[in-house]
Enzyme design. Sequence first.
Site, PDB file in Angstrom:
ATOM      1  N   HIS A 115    -102.833  66.307 -14.675  1.00  0.00           N
ATOM      2  CA  HIS A 115    -101.954  67.483 -14.650  1.00  0.00           C
ATOM      3  C   HIS A 115    -102.695  68.765 -15.027  1.00  0.00           C
ATOM      4  O   HIS A 115    -102.161  69.864 -14.836  1.00  0.00           O
ATOM      5  CB  HIS A 115    -100.758  67.297 -15.585  1.00  0.00           C
TER       6      HIS A 115
ATOM      7  N   ASP B 253    -101.159  57.386 -10.035  1.00  0.00           N
ATOM      8  CA  ASP B 253    -100.212  57.596 -11.136  1.00  0.00           C
ATOM      9  C   ASP B 253     -98.818  57.891 -10.557  1.00  0.00           C
ATOM     10  O   ASP B 253     -98.696  58.475  -9.467  1.00  0.00           O
ATOM     11  CB  ASP B 253    -100.691  58.771 -11.996  1.00  0.00           C
TER      12      ASP B 253
ATOM     13  N   HIS C 160     -96.754  60.106 -11.453  1.00  0.00           N
ATOM     14  CA  HIS C 160     -96.502  61.554 -11.385  1.00  0.00           C
ATOM     15  C   HIS C 160     -97.492  62.242 -10.458  1.00  0.00           C
ATOM     16  O   HIS C 160     -98.659  61.859 -10.397  1.00  0.00           O
ATOM     17  CB  HIS C 160     -96.627  62.174 -12.782  1.00  0.00           C
TER      18      HIS C 160
ATOM     19  N   ASP D 201     -98.035  53.951 -14.705  1.00  0.00           N
ATOM     20  CA  ASP D 201     -96.621  54.247 -14.985  1.00  0.00           C
ATOM     21  C   ASP D 201     -95.717  54.000 -13.777  1.00  0.00           C
ATOM     22  O   ASP D 201     -94.527  54.319 -13.820  1.00  0.00           O
ATOM     23  CB  ASP D 201     -96.450  55.670 -15.541  1.00  0.00           C
TER      24      ASP D 201
HETATM   25  C1  OKP Z   1     -98.348  62.356 -17.608  1.00  0.00           C
HETATM   26  B1  OKP Z   1     -99.012  61.405 -16.615  1.00  0.00           B
HETATM   27  C2  OKP Z   1     -89.838  62.812 -17.323  1.00  0.00           C
HETATM   28  C3  OKP Z   1     -90.648  63.237 -18.494  1.00  0.00           C
HETATM   29  C4  OKP Z   1     -91.883  63.939 -18.101  1.00  0.00           C
HETATM   30  C5  OKP Z   1     -94.064  64.501 -18.987  1.00  0.00           C
HETATM   31  C6  OKP Z   1     -94.744  63.367 -18.292  1.00  0.00           C
HETATM   32  C7  OKP Z   1     -96.234  63.526 -18.235  1.00  0.00           C
HETATM   33  C8  OKP Z   1     -96.857  62.375 -17.515  1.00  0.00           C
HETATM   34  N1  OKP Z   1     -88.621  62.162 -17.734  1.00  0.00           N
HETATM   35  N2  OKP Z   1     -92.676  64.255 -19.235  1.00  0.00           N
HETATM   36  O1  OKP Z   1     -98.882  61.753 -15.278  1.00  0.00           O
HETATM   37  O2  OKP Z   1     -98.651  60.027 -16.762  1.00  0.00           O
HETATM   38 ZN    ZN Z   2     -97.942  59.706 -14.943  1.00  0.00          ZN
END
Ligand code: OKP
Ligand code: ZN
Length: 343
Positions: A160, A196, A198, A285
């Site tokens: 990120h 990932d 996200h 994740d």
């Molecule tokens: C970091 B990585 C959603 C919550 C989001 C931040 C997540 C950061 C993820 N319910 N909070 O990409 O695993």
């Molecule tokens: Zn993530």
Amino acid sequence: MRIVYSPRHRLHADNQELNAGVITPAFELPARVDFILKRIEAVGLGEVIEAKTIDAVAAAVKVHDAGYLQFMADFWTLWLAEGRSGPTMPYVWPARGQRDIRPEHVNGLMGYYSFDGGASFVEGTWEAVQSAVWSAIGAAELIGGGERAAYALCRPPGHHAGSSTMGGYCFINNAAVAAQWFLDHGAKRVTILDVDYHHGNGTQEIFYRRGDVQIVDLHADTAVAYPFFSGRTDETGEGQGEGFTLNLPMPFGTDWQTWGAALDHACRAIEAFGPDVVVVSLGLDTFEGDPISKFRLKREDYPKIGARIAALGRPTLFVQEGGYAVEDIGHNAVGVLSGFEGA
Ligand code: OKP
Ligand code: ZN
């Protein structure tokens, strides 16, 4: 394969995050690395090497803004100078209609150099952040030395982190730094494959206008999932980078049938690009038991990910990103790496 890691990751601990109106202890914990190391030892995946100290700023400044790195290096001193020693979090950001202007005060600097309240500092954060770069570069050097694959077991994660923004637990983009290292050491083309859950908004931003780094990212549809402001299919790169970004968003509830097909599609795009090296942003994740995510991959799916990546037949650097089901993360991370080795 060999594993490079630094025990200094542990200095980044007891920090917090802002999420949907609530400040909570961060999900991104030192125990994540402990569980992965335990599983590496249990299956005898390979030698675990402690990362050697290098100039992390010199490596990182090739993909990050120098003022941003300086801010992170100075942060704790500035915080103490304000009479603070406890937890940190930005709370004001330069949004649309405001000026792109670097403030002097630490509270303004935090907002200037972040995009959310998900990357907070403790005293040891900057040390840990630098040590993650040591691990990423150390593992990249193994591949530079001729190894087929290596694993950078780093935290905090990186995908990120943009050229001048922290957020989502990320400060320096370890995978981006490693990709640039390969280009600076003879590679002509590098792919970053981000698995990932996200979207890797930081990685995409860093390389968006470049044709030497292909970005392929499988993630939860950002119309409804964090980080919301990137990751759509119409983001394909710009200028020299046009056509070198590929986003593959998927809906909540995605299981192996859909995800595995997307990975296959991703791998065909990588084959067409023909990179000298593949850097995998390895998030776990996507797991059905992940506490912050909504995909449904199972433990037995992770070796299949590794096997498909191995079929690309390219030198491959795995860089640890997310994954918060700490009891399972070892099985799932090592599942990918074993699947790669067995293929
Ligand atoms: C970091 B990585 C959603 C919550 C989001 C931040 C997540 C950061 C993820 N319910 N909070 O990409 O695993
Ligand atoms: Zn993530």
